[in-house]
Every structure is written in structure tokens, then in C-alpha cells.
Design a protein around this motif. Structure first.
Motif, PDB file in Angstrom:
ATOM      1  N   ALA A  19      40.155  43.851  36.761  1.00  0.00           N
ATOM      2  CA  ALA A  19      39.321  42.815  36.427  1.00  0.00           C
ATOM      3  C   ALA A  19      38.425  42.263  37.647  1.00  0.00           C
ATOM      4  O   ALA A  19      37.413  41.727  37.374  1.00  0.00           O
ATOM      5  CB  ALA A  19      40.037  41.611  36.181  1.00  0.00           C
ATOM      6  N   GLN A  20      38.565  43.290  38.684  1.00  0.00           N
ATOM      7  CA  GLN A  20      37.631  42.963  39.703  1.00  0.00           C
ATOM      8  C   GLN A  20      36.164  43.311  39.557  1.00  0.00           C
ATOM      9  O   GLN A  20      35.347  42.507  39.917  1.00  0.00           O
ATOM     10  CB  GLN A  20      37.982  43.845  40.897  1.00  0.00           C
ATOM     11  N   GLY A  21      36.029  44.275  38.801  1.00  0.00           N
ATOM     12  CA  GLY A  21      34.595  44.387  38.260  1.00  0.00           C
ATOM     13  C   GLY A  21      34.090  43.509  37.519  1.00  0.00           C
ATOM     14  O   GLY A  21      32.803  43.005  37.611  1.00  0.00           O
ATOM     15  N   ALA A  22      34.720  42.786  36.475  1.00  0.00           N
ATOM     16  CA  ALA A  22      34.369  41.605  35.480  1.00  0.00           C
ATOM     17  C   ALA A  22      33.871  40.443  36.600  1.00  0.00           C
ATOM     18  O   ALA A  22      33.111  39.690  36.215  1.00  0.00           O
ATOM     19  CB  ALA A  22      35.127  41.272  34.645  1.00  0.00           C
ATOM     20  N   LEU A  23      34.905  40.211  37.473  1.00  0.00           N
ATOM     21  CA  LEU A  23      34.807  38.988  38.411  1.00  0.00           C
ATOM     22  C   LEU A  23      33.375  39.103  39.047  1.00  0.00           C
ATOM     23  O   LEU A  23      32.530  38.399  39.331  1.00  0.00           O
ATOM     24  CB  LEU A  23      35.913  38.994  39.347  1.00  0.00           C
ATOM     25  N   LEU A  24      33.268  40.373  39.716  1.00  0.00           N
ATOM     26  CA  LEU A  24      31.809  40.759  40.355  1.00  0.00           C
ATOM     27  C   LEU A  24      30.772  40.210  39.445  1.00  0.00           C
ATOM     28  O   LEU A  24      29.677  39.708  39.785  1.00  0.00           O
ATOM     29  CB  LEU A  24      31.971  42.010  40.611  1.00  0.00           C
ATOM     30  N   LEU A  25      30.700  40.804  38.284  1.00  0.00           N
ATOM     31  CA  LEU A  25      29.719  40.744  37.188  1.00  0.00           C
ATOM     32  C   LEU A  25      29.502  39.138  36.695  1.00  0.00           C
ATOM     33  O   LEU A  25      28.435  38.635  36.857  1.00  0.00           O
ATOM     34  CB  LEU A  25      29.945  41.239  35.767  1.00  0.00           C
TER      35      LEU A  25
ATOM     36  N   VAL B 156      21.027  42.297  37.408  1.00  0.00           N
ATOM     37  CA  VAL B 156      22.396  41.623  36.948  1.00  0.00           C
ATOM     38  C   VAL B 156      22.341  42.154  35.590  1.00  0.00           C
ATOM     39  O   VAL B 156      21.736  41.402  34.451  1.00  0.00           O
ATOM     40  CB  VAL B 156      22.335  40.138  37.059  1.00  0.00           C
ATOM     41  N   GLN B 157      23.354  42.918  35.087  1.00  0.00           N
ATOM     42  CA  GLN B 157      23.357  43.306  33.705  1.00  0.00           C
ATOM     43  C   GLN B 157      24.909  43.805  33.606  1.00  0.00           C
ATOM     44  O   GLN B 157      25.759  43.604  34.408  1.00  0.00           O
ATOM     45  CB  GLN B 157      22.559  44.484  33.357  1.00  0.00           C
ATOM     46  N   PHE B 158      25.391  43.770  32.321  1.00  0.00           N
ATOM     47  CA  PHE B 158      26.767  44.090  31.847  1.00  0.00           C
ATOM     48  C   PHE B 158      27.399  45.229  32.565  1.00  0.00           C
ATOM     49  O   PHE B 158      28.576  45.484  32.656  1.00  0.00           O
ATOM     50  CB  PHE B 158      26.945  43.954  30.334  1.00  0.00           C
ATOM     51  N   SER B 159      26.523  46.313  32.753  1.00  0.00           N
ATOM     52  CA  SER B 159      26.964  47.650  33.322  1.00  0.00           C
ATOM     53  C   SER B 159      27.247  47.415  34.733  1.00  0.00           C
ATOM     54  O   SER B 159      27.986  48.344  35.544  1.00  0.00           O
ATOM     55  CB  SER B 159      25.881  48.595  33.044  1.00  0.00           C
TER      56      SER B 159
ATOM     57  N   SER C  11      39.815  41.439  32.218  1.00  0.00           N
ATOM     58  CA  SER C  11      38.252  41.827  32.513  1.00  0.00           C
ATOM     59  C   SER C  11      37.560  41.499  31.184  1.00  0.00           C
ATOM     60  O   SER C  11      36.342  41.277  31.402  1.00  0.00           O
ATOM     61  CB  SER C  11      38.341  43.277  32.934  1.00  0.00           C
ATOM     62  N   TYR C  12      37.949  42.038  30.057  1.00  0.00           N
ATOM     63  CA  TYR C  12      37.120  42.053  28.695  1.00  0.00           C
ATOM     64  C   TYR C  12      36.876  40.382  28.376  1.00  0.00           C
ATOM     65  O   TYR C  12      35.913  39.976  27.893  1.00  0.00           O
ATOM     66  CB  TYR C  12      38.184  42.602  27.642  1.00  0.00           C
ATOM     67  N   VAL C  13      38.029  39.577  28.570  1.00  0.00           N
ATOM     68  CA  VAL C  13      37.863  37.997  28.484  1.00  0.00           C
ATOM     69  C   VAL C  13      36.614  37.643  29.480  1.00  0.00           C
ATOM     70  O   VAL C  13      36.029  36.661  28.631  1.00  0.00           O
ATOM     71  CB  VAL C  13      39.284  37.487  28.648  1.00  0.00           C
ATOM     72  N   ILE C  14      37.000  37.964  30.754  1.00  0.00           N
ATOM     73  CA  ILE C  14      35.841  37.355  31.551  1.00  0.00           C
ATOM     74  C   ILE C  14      34.431  38.114  31.192  1.00  0.00           C
ATOM     75  O   ILE C  14      33.444  37.077  31.166  1.00  0.00           O
ATOM     76  CB  ILE C  14      36.241  38.033  32.974  1.00  0.00           C
ATOM     77  N   GLU C  15      34.118  39.190  30.748  1.00  0.00           N
ATOM     78  CA  GLU C  15      33.022  39.616  30.425  1.00  0.00           C
ATOM     79  C   GLU C  15      32.564  38.979  29.093  1.00  0.00           C
ATOM     80  O   GLU C  15      31.209  38.595  28.931  1.00  0.00           O
ATOM     81  CB  GLU C  15      33.090  41.128  30.038  1.00  0.00           C
ATOM     82  N   GLY C  16      33.311  38.613  28.062  1.00  0.00           N
ATOM     83  CA  GLY C  16      33.106  37.740  26.764  1.00  0.00           C
ATOM     84  C   GLY C  16      32.433  36.381  27.166  1.00  0.00           C
ATOM     85  O   GLY C  16      31.699  35.772  26.714  1.00  0.00           O
ATOM     86  N   ALA C  17      33.427  35.922  28.343  1.00  0.00           N
ATOM     87  CA  ALA C  17      33.067  34.341  28.434  1.00  0.00           C
ATOM     88  C   ALA C  17      31.699  34.494  29.204  1.00  0.00           C
ATOM     89  O   ALA C  17      30.733  33.437  28.951  1.00  0.00           O
ATOM     90  CB  ALA C  17      34.124  33.967  29.427  1.00  0.00           C
ATOM     91  N   ALA C  18      31.400  35.462  29.897  1.00  0.00           N
ATOM     92  CA  ALA C  18      30.012  35.451  30.706  1.00  0.00           C
ATOM     93  C   ALA C  18      29.008  35.721  29.580  1.00  0.00           C
ATOM     94  O   ALA C  18      27.824  34.992  29.885  1.00  0.00           O
ATOM     95  CB  ALA C  18      30.191  36.640  31.649  1.00  0.00           C
ATOM     96  N   GLN C  19      29.247  36.373  28.615  1.00  0.00           N
ATOM     97  CA  GLN C  19      28.189  36.590  27.428  1.00  0.00           C
ATOM     98  C   GLN C  19      27.917  35.387  26.678  1.00  0.00           C
ATOM     99  O   GLN C  19      26.976  35.078  26.381  1.00  0.00           O
ATOM    100  CB  GLN C  19      28.551  37.710  26.694  1.00  0.00           C
ATOM    101  N   LEU C  20      29.172  34.449  26.478  1.00  0.00           N
ATOM    102  CA  LEU C  20      29.090  33.309  25.739  1.00  0.00           C
ATOM    103  C   LEU C  20      28.342  32.204  26.715  1.00  0.00           C
ATOM    104  O   LEU C  20      27.471  31.734  25.925  1.00  0.00           O
ATOM    105  CB  LEU C  20      30.440  32.880  25.489  1.00  0.00           C
ATOM    106  N   LEU C  21      28.609  32.241  27.996  1.00  0.00           N
ATOM    107  CA  LEU C  21      27.990  31.253  28.737  1.00  0.00           C
ATOM    108  C   LEU C  21      26.455  31.430  29.220  1.00  0.00           C
ATOM    109  O   LEU C  21      25.798  30.519  28.954  1.00  0.00           O
ATOM    110  CB  LEU C  21      28.585  31.194  29.992  1.00  0.00           C
ATOM    111  N   TRP C  22      26.235  32.646  29.431  1.00  0.00           N
ATOM    112  CA  TRP C  22      24.903  32.965  30.012  1.00  0.00           C
ATOM    113  C   TRP C  22      24.008  33.955  29.047  1.00  0.00           C
ATOM    114  O   TRP C  22      23.017  34.389  29.740  1.00  0.00           O
ATOM    115  CB  TRP C  22      25.020  33.648  31.466  1.00  0.00           C
ATOM    116  N   GLY C  23      24.515  34.626  28.078  1.00  0.00           N
ATOM    117  CA  GLY C  23      23.754  35.423  27.289  1.00  0.00           C
ATOM    118  C   GLY C  23      23.961  36.854  27.936  1.00  0.00           C
ATOM    119  O   GLY C  23      24.583  37.220  28.721  1.00  0.00           O
TER     120      GLY C  23
END
Length: 295
Positions: free
Chosen positions: A40-46, A214-217, A104-116
Motif C-alpha cells: 500500500a506504500q504506493g497508494a499512500l504516496l499517491l 499527480v495522477q493515479f499512475s 492500496s485499492y481502498v486508499i486509491e478509491g478514497a482518493a478518487q472519491l475525495l479529489w476526483g
């Protein structure tokens, strides 16, 4: 001159390697104390980079955006340890790994919901202009990133060497049972370590976000840390630094000197080839502790 060009390529690779090391350190902190490979470190970074840039774009001063993002990463790190990893203590390593993969997927989904999902540019105010040092041209942003990473490593070293929690971290890393026997709280140590991993993710996210956008990749930067860990060792901060320098140098030199013979693109995969070869020689890495099993 040929030597000057070689030096420029080598120095550029070493400075890029410092960025890889910064990501790898987040892995080492978690793995060293709990034996968990934190995917999940990559998702935290994102999440850190996306939170900072989104707050800054909404008009917050840079210092306020950094403080709020730091608070968010601290809370997230503590929550992951409390709600996901702590209930899975003593479970098989593959179970813990899959748990961090899910996180990691939960964090990425939360980032998408919060910030687009839109791509953001991140400007840290550092112009990426070449500086001439000793006749060698060096990227000013790479120098800045290396200085920040060096300061982060120094701060972590001082923290883990001279603070009570840091000494507890070292004791837990050496022997969890012995640490328990002398009255150390593993829960407190693990919470502190996950919090530190969140702070490292913030610094790495800002630097990588400024370089790549700053992008999801951006979360895939975590894959660059894997050959670094293989070379340096999964449980050594010094190994993460040395491994990052090696990977950065190998990538740049291979791209310049071998790329023309293989059609280019070698920079994207040569580090994994080097890591695979190194696994056959020294599976524990340059600085990793060798596994000794008593039967």
C-alpha cells in the motif's frame, strides 16, 4: 569529452536513485518491525500528493496544505495499523501481503472519491534547470530532491537512534519476543512505524508528483522500489539507499550505452533483470539479514 558525458549520465542516475530510495524506505520501515511487505506504500504516496495539490489548488497556503496533508497521512497510517494489520498479527505473510494489497485499492478509491480523477501539475517552486558543477551539468531539481531525501534519512536515523520510540523500534526489529519480555508495547511501536511510513510517503509523493505530475499512475512508482529492495535488502535503511543508487545508475547507463543496441526502452526493465540476477547470488540483499532457521 567522453568522461564528462559519462559523469553526467552517472550523476543523473545516482540522483534519480535517491528518489527510488525514498520510496523503498517506506517499505523497509514496515517490513523491519512486522515482516509485512506493505504494497500500500504506493497508494499512500499517491494519496499524499493528491491531497496536497488539491488543497493547494483550493487556495490554502503551501504550509497549511503540507500540515493538513501530514495530519491526514499520520491518521491514515495509524488507522491501517489499528484496523487492518493488528487483527492479522501472527497470520501467514501471504495473508498480510494481500491485506496491504487490498488497502492500496481502498486508499486509491478514497482518493478518487475525495479529489476526483483529473491530472494535476505540482510545482514546488524549484526550476529544473541544469547547473554546472565541476564542468558537469546536473539537474537542479535532482539536487533538491537528493537534499530532501538526505534530510529525511538523517531525520529518521536520529529519531530511531536517540528517541525512546526509536530505540523501541530497533529492539522490536531485532527480536519481538525479547522486546515484549522487557515491557515494550508492540502496538505503540507499530503505530509509530506506520505513521513514519505515512510521513515518508508524503515527502516521496511531493517529489515524484512534481516530476511526473499527480495522477493515479503515480502509485506505480512503488514497483520501482522492488528491485531497490532486492539489491539492498528488505530490512535495511542503508540498503534502501545503496540499492536506490545502484538501480538509478544502472538504468541511466544502460539506457545511454546499451539502449541503441536493443532498440531503446531498456531503462524500464533493466533494473528487474539486475535484481533477478542478484537474487541468484545473494537472496538477502547487500545489507539484508540472512535467514537462519534452527531445527
Amino acid at each position: 569529452m567522453e568522461w564528462q558525458f559519462f559523469t553526467e549520465v552517472l550523476v543523473g542516475g545516482l540522483l534519480s536513485g535517491v528518489m527510488y530510495s525514498l520510496v523503498a524506505i517506506g517499505f523497509v520501515l514496515i517490513y523491519k518491525t512486522s515482516g509485512v511487505l506493505n504494497f500500500a506504500q504506493g497508494a499512500l504516496l499517491l494519496f499524499a500528493a493528491l491531497t496536497f495539490v488539491s488543497l493547494a489548488e483550493r487556495g490554502l497556503p503551501v504550509w497549511a496544505a503540507i500540515l493538513l496533508t501530514l495530519a491526514a497521512m499520520t491518521i491514515i497510517g495509524a488507522l491501517i495499523e489499528r484496523t487492518v494489520l493488528r487483527p492479522l498479527v501472527n497470520q501467514p505473510p501471504i495473508t498480510l501481503f494481500m491485506a496491504t494489497l487490498g488497502v492500496s485499492y481502498v486508499i486509491e478509491g478514497a482518493a478518487q472519491l475525495l479529489w476526483g480523477t483529473q491530472v494535476h501539475g505540482l510545482d514546488l517552486g524549484i526550476d529544473d534547470l541544469p547547473l554546472e558543477i565541476g564542468g558537469v551539468l546536473i539537474s537542479s531539481f535532482d539536487l533538491f530532491a537528493a537534499a530532501v531525501a538526505g534530510a529525511m534519512v538523517a531525520a529518521l536515523t536520529l529519531f530511531f537512534r536517540y528517541t525512546r520510540i526509536g530505540l523501541g523500534f530497533r529492539a522490536v526489529a531485532d527480536d519481538q519476543l525479547a522486546a515484549l519480555a522487557v515491557g515494550l508495547s508492540l502496538d505503540r511501536i507499530w503505530t509509530a512505524v506506520w505513521t513514519a511510513a505515512g510521513v515518508v510517503a508524503l515527502v516521496a509523493g511531493l517529489l515524484w508528483g512534481a516530476r511526473l505530475g499527480v495522477q493515479f499512475s503515480l502509485s506505480l512508482v512503488v514497483l520501482k522500489a522492488l528491485p531497490v529492495l532486492v539489491l539492498g535488502g528488505f530490512d535495511s535503511i542503508a540498503g534502501a539507499i545503496v540499492g536506490g543508487l545502484i538501480v538509478g545508475a544502472v538504468e541511466k547507463l544502460a539506457e545511454v550505452y546499451l539502449g541503441p543496441f536493443v532498440g531503446g526502452g531498456i531503462e524500464g526493465w533493466i533494473a528487474y533483470v539486475a535484481a533477478l540476477g542478484f537474487l541468484l547470488i545473494r537472496p538477502s540483499g547487500l545489507f539484508g539479514a540472512k535467514l537462519v532457521e534452527r531445527v
